[in-house]
Design a protein around this motif. Structure first.
Motif, PDB file in Angstrom:
ATOM      1  N   PHE A   1      42.110  50.249  33.300  1.00  0.00           N
ATOM      2  CA  PHE A   1      41.369  49.055  32.889  1.00  0.00           C
ATOM      3  C   PHE A   1      39.975  49.047  33.506  1.00  0.00           C
ATOM      4  O   PHE A   1      39.809  49.307  34.701  1.00  0.00           O
ATOM      5  CB  PHE A   1      42.135  47.799  33.314  1.00  0.00           C
ATOM      6  CG  PHE A   1      41.464  46.515  32.903  1.00  0.00           C
ATOM      7  CD1 PHE A   1      41.631  46.002  31.631  1.00  0.00           C
ATOM      8  CD2 PHE A   1      40.657  45.834  33.797  1.00  0.00           C
ATOM      9  CE1 PHE A   1      41.017  44.820  31.263  1.00  0.00           C
ATOM     10  CE2 PHE A   1      40.039  44.659  33.437  1.00  0.00           C
ATOM     11  CZ  PHE A   1      40.224  44.148  32.163  1.00  0.00           C
ATOM     12  N   LEU A   2      38.974  48.736  32.695  1.00  0.00           N
ATOM     13  CA  LEU A   2      37.600  48.635  33.158  1.00  0.00           C
ATOM     14  C   LEU A   2      37.090  47.230  32.869  1.00  0.00           C
ATOM     15  O   LEU A   2      37.200  46.746  31.734  1.00  0.00           O
ATOM     16  CB  LEU A   2      36.704  49.655  32.445  1.00  0.00           C
ATOM     17  CG  LEU A   2      37.023  51.133  32.703  1.00  0.00           C
ATOM     18  CD1 LEU A   2      36.112  52.006  31.863  1.00  0.00           C
ATOM     19  CD2 LEU A   2      36.864  51.461  34.184  1.00  0.00           C
ATOM     20  N   PRO A   3      36.535  46.541  33.862  1.00  0.00           N
ATOM     21  CA  PRO A   3      36.043  45.175  33.657  1.00  0.00           C
ATOM     22  C   PRO A   3      34.706  45.151  32.939  1.00  0.00           C
ATOM     23  O   PRO A   3      33.675  44.805  33.492  1.00  0.00           O
ATOM     24  CB  PRO A   3      35.923  44.637  35.093  1.00  0.00           C
ATOM     25  CG  PRO A   3      35.661  45.849  35.919  1.00  0.00           C
ATOM     26  CD  PRO A   3      36.414  46.968  35.264  1.00  0.00           C
ATOM     27  N   ILE A   4      34.697  45.527  31.672  1.00  0.00           N
ATOM     28  CA  ILE A   4      33.500  45.491  30.860  1.00  0.00           C
ATOM     29  C   ILE A   4      33.757  44.563  29.683  1.00  0.00           C
ATOM     30  O   ILE A   4      34.903  44.305  29.319  1.00  0.00           O
ATOM     31  CB  ILE A   4      33.113  46.899  30.366  1.00  0.00           C
ATOM     32  CG1 ILE A   4      34.257  47.523  29.545  1.00  0.00           C
ATOM     33  CG2 ILE A   4      32.738  47.783  31.531  1.00  0.00           C
ATOM     34  CD1 ILE A   4      33.921  48.889  28.983  1.00  0.00           C
ATOM     35  N   PRO A   5      32.712  43.998  29.089  1.00  0.00           N
ATOM     36  CA  PRO A   5      32.912  43.042  28.000  1.00  0.00           C
ATOM     37  C   PRO A   5      33.714  43.642  26.850  1.00  0.00           C
ATOM     38  O   PRO A   5      33.461  44.755  26.397  1.00  0.00           O
ATOM     39  CB  PRO A   5      31.484  42.696  27.567  1.00  0.00           C
ATOM     40  CG  PRO A   5      30.652  42.963  28.776  1.00  0.00           C
ATOM     41  CD  PRO A   5      31.300  44.136  29.462  1.00  0.00           C
TER      42      PRO A   5
ATOM     43  N   ASP B   1      33.095  37.034  32.065  1.00  0.00           N
ATOM     44  CA  ASP B   1      32.721  38.443  32.239  1.00  0.00           C
ATOM     45  C   ASP B   1      33.925  39.280  32.631  1.00  0.00           C
ATOM     46  O   ASP B   1      34.647  38.959  33.579  1.00  0.00           O
ATOM     47  CB  ASP B   1      31.646  38.569  33.314  1.00  0.00           C
ATOM     48  CG  ASP B   1      30.342  37.910  32.893  1.00  0.00           C
ATOM     49  OD1 ASP B   1      30.143  37.744  31.680  1.00  0.00           O
ATOM     50  OD2 ASP B   1      29.541  37.545  33.786  1.00  0.00           O
ATOM     51  N   GLY B   2      34.150  40.362  31.890  1.00  0.00           N
ATOM     52  CA  GLY B   2      35.217  41.289  32.184  1.00  0.00           C
ATOM     53  C   GLY B   2      36.544  40.948  31.547  1.00  0.00           C
ATOM     54  O   GLY B   2      37.453  41.776  31.560  1.00  0.00           O
TER      55      GLY B   2
ATOM     56  N   LEU C   1      32.193  22.765  30.980  1.00  0.00           N
ATOM     57  CA  LEU C   1      31.713  23.828  30.113  1.00  0.00           C
ATOM     58  C   LEU C   1      31.541  25.093  30.940  1.00  0.00           C
ATOM     59  O   LEU C   1      30.713  25.132  31.874  1.00  0.00           O
ATOM     60  CB  LEU C   1      30.386  23.437  29.459  1.00  0.00           C
ATOM     61  CG  LEU C   1      30.374  22.129  28.650  1.00  0.00           C
ATOM     62  CD1 LEU C   1      28.977  21.843  28.126  1.00  0.00           C
ATOM     63  CD2 LEU C   1      31.377  22.185  27.510  1.00  0.00           C
ATOM     64  N   ASN C   2      32.323  26.137  30.618  1.00  0.00           N
ATOM     65  CA  ASN C   2      32.281  27.406  31.337  1.00  0.00           C
ATOM     66  C   ASN C   2      31.797  28.501  30.396  1.00  0.00           C
ATOM     67  O   ASN C   2      32.433  28.783  29.385  1.00  0.00           O
ATOM     68  CB  ASN C   2      33.676  27.770  31.859  1.00  0.00           C
ATOM     69  CG  ASN C   2      34.156  26.855  32.949  1.00  0.00           C
ATOM     70  OD1 ASN C   2      33.995  27.124  34.136  1.00  0.00           O
ATOM     71  ND2 ASN C   2      34.766  25.732  32.561  1.00  0.00           N
ATOM     72  N   GLY C   3      30.679  29.115  30.742  1.00  0.00           N
ATOM     73  CA  GLY C   3      30.153  30.201  29.929  1.00  0.00           C
ATOM     74  C   GLY C   3      29.771  29.772  28.526  1.00  0.00           C
ATOM     75  O   GLY C   3      29.916  30.572  27.587  1.00  0.00           O
ATOM     76  N   CYS C   4      29.283  28.561  28.365  1.00  0.00           N
ATOM     77  CA  CYS C   4      28.921  28.035  27.040  1.00  0.00           C
ATOM     78  C   CYS C   4      27.406  28.027  26.873  1.00  0.00           C
ATOM     79  O   CYS C   4      26.653  27.838  27.824  1.00  0.00           O
ATOM     80  CB  CYS C   4      29.468  26.618  26.865  1.00  0.00           C
ATOM     81  SG  CYS C   4      31.271  26.500  26.934  1.00  0.00           S
TER      82      CYS C   4
END
Length: 526
Positions: A186-190, A272-273, A299-302
């Motif tokens: 697993f890689l934490p990339i979008p 992210d990730g 609101l998270n990441g909006c």
């Protein structure tokens, strides 16, 4: 004459024979007989003596079976054949489910959780007392076992159950929002984390099953899904008050207008990730027009702009708390906060920027009802953003600033616009100095409490007489700007703590003489 004499003699012999037979001792009447047995109570006797209810008959059956056990002594009294072994039976069988539920509900949580181990009946009753549950496997819900086991749920979390987690893996990917076990590749990339989320159709089926079985649902959290699944929840669960949507998008928010009684809402757009989703002005405007009874909004990441914040302020007039975490708002959004007339708490967390281009000062108006401002893990290095923020929050009475990078004296000086502050908390503000702190709090005439923790550039030696006099007037004062302040001043010189190295780390130590260290050193060299 002879005939009558013979008949009388035969009758006399018959009577003597019967008398002799009756005089023979019987095993039932002779107390000295070694084969004496006591007759167990018959079902007819039990039935005649216990005719009040069928439950008493069942208890009598169990008591009779216990009386046949050779290890249990038989009572001598004939009047106590059923009560002697009553302590061996579960007395709660005489209680109805309703009464037993009331008794179990009075127990503390520490004792209530282990009650299901008693028997199957208590297992079922304990499930009826459970109100909150986190589902780890969505199949448990889709199969119907969840509803059968816990029929009275009103708070359900489906986030972990909607993720394809590798439970045998020892790698745990966790953040403030969600935790998941992942494989070594697993890689934490979008975009990679989205592969571990179940299909939207499966999640919608789970939402519909839950909504039909739990119409009294008050809190729900899930990830993914579509507006159809959200609509099914809104139609069946009219009392839904708190909702948490992960991987939210504008399309998903189309079904939120049906949640008329919603009061607390948390939206997670882009993490992210893990997953990437977009919430823009369109979705926030739909939200504002559909949920007019909102009290708390997060609101998270909006994404968004001035228009969406203004729409939320105008439509959601009951909004009292607004939280922005890692926001992606366009420039100028701060000016929309003035339309939130009843906003009392503003939280800004983990934001790389506040508002780089807030516009001219005439567009910035303070929120008159604001009482508390929280700034946590934010970058406050931009002067325009800092000035606009403190102008907008000029009516705040309590300010909490924690672990914010870039809070220097020049930016903190803009906090003087908040002239009504009564409580100030600073933690982890390493760039703020004593002079910068003093220049602001001396202008606050209503300041009553101060908390300064882990601010290394705030020195006790730089405290002026005016600041020292102000400290004496505070109701509450917590002063720990550096680690030395954790100890009394009389102990600092004795323990030598706080000095670099001290006498605990000297060059004369030979690490090779310590047991086991030589082997570890050689292993590292290899």
């Amino acid at each position: 004459m002879g005939f009558h004499h013979q008949r009388a003699q035969s009758v006399l012999l018959e009577s003597e024979r019967r008398t002799s037979i009756s005089s023979v001792p019987s095993s039932q009447t002779n107390p000295n007989s070694p084969v004496k047995k006591k007759r167990n109570p018959r079902w007819s006797d039990v039935w005649l003596k216990n005719t009040k209810s069928l439950e008493h008959v069942i208890v009598a059956m169990q008591l009779q079976s216990l009386s046949k056990n050779p290890h249990i002594p038989t009572p001598n009294s004939k009047t106590k054949p059923l009560i002697a072994n009553f302590c061996k039976i579960d007395r709660t069988l005489l209680l109805s489910d309703e009464i037993l539920l009331r008794i179990l509900s009075k127990l503390p949580d520490s004792q209530r959780n282990s009650n299901f181990l008693v028997c199957k009946r208590w297992l079922n009753l304990q499930g009826r007392l459970v109100r909150s549950l986190r589902v780890m496997d969505l199949n448990f819900l889709l199969s119907g076992r969840l509803i059968l086991r816990f029929p009275n749920l009103n708070r359900v979390d489906l986030v972990s159950g909607s993720l394809l987690s590798t439970r045998n893996s020892g790698i745990l990917l966790s953040n403030r929002i969600v935790s998941i076990h992942v494989d070594s590749w697993f890689l934490p990339i979008p975009g990679v984390g989205e592969e571990n989320i179940l299909d939207n159709m499966v999640i919608d089926r789970g939402l519909k099953t839950l909504a039909c079985a739990c119409p009294n649902l008050r809190k729900l959290a899930f990830i993914g899904g579509s507006e159809l699944g959200l609509l099914s929840v809104a139609e069946e669960c009219e009392t839904l008050q708190e909702l948490e949507l992960h991987k939210c998008s504008d399309n998903l928010l189309r079904g939120i207008a049906a949640c008329e009684n919603l009061q607390i809402l948390k939206l997670f757009g882009n993490v992210d990730g893990l997953y990437s989703s977009v919430v823009t002005d369109i979705g926030l405007t739909i939200l504002a027009q559909g949920c007019k009874r909102l009290v708390k909004l997060e609101l998270n990441g909006c994404e968004g702009s001035f228009d969406s914040i203004k729409a939320i302020g105008q439509c959601c007039q009951m909004l009292e708390e607004l939280t922005l975490c890692d926001h992606r708002m366009d420039d100028g959004w701060l000016a929309g906060l003035s339309y939130c007339e009843n906003l009392k708490t503003l939280r800004i967390m983990s934001c790389r920027k506040i508002d780089p281009n807030p516009g001219p000062d005439e567009y910035l108006s303070p929120c008159l009802a604001l009482e508390r401002l929280y700034l946590q893990n934010c970058q406050l290095g931009d002067k325009k953003s800092g000035r606009a923020l403190f102008i907008t929050c000029g009516a705040a009475r309590e300010i909490f600033i924690s672990d914010c990078w870039g809070l220097v004296d020049d930016i903190f000086s803009f906090a003087s616009h908040c002239w009504r502050v009564k409580f100030l908390s600073l933690e982890g503000c390493s760039q703020l100095t004593t002079e910068g702190l003093e220049s602001v709090i001396l202008e606050w005439k209503e300041l009553q409490s101060l908390r300064v923790v882990s601010c290394k550039n705030i020195k006790e030696s730089s405290i002026s007489p005016a600041l020292s006099t102000l400290f004496s007037t505070f109701k509450d004062l917590i002063w720990r700007p550096d680690t030395k302040s954790l100890l009394p001043s009389s102990l600092i010189g004795c323990t030598h703590m706080g000095k670099k190295g001290g006498r605990f780390f000297k060059k004369t130590w030979d690490m090779k003489v310590l047991p086991g260290v030589h082997n570890h050193a050689s292993a590292r060299q290899i």
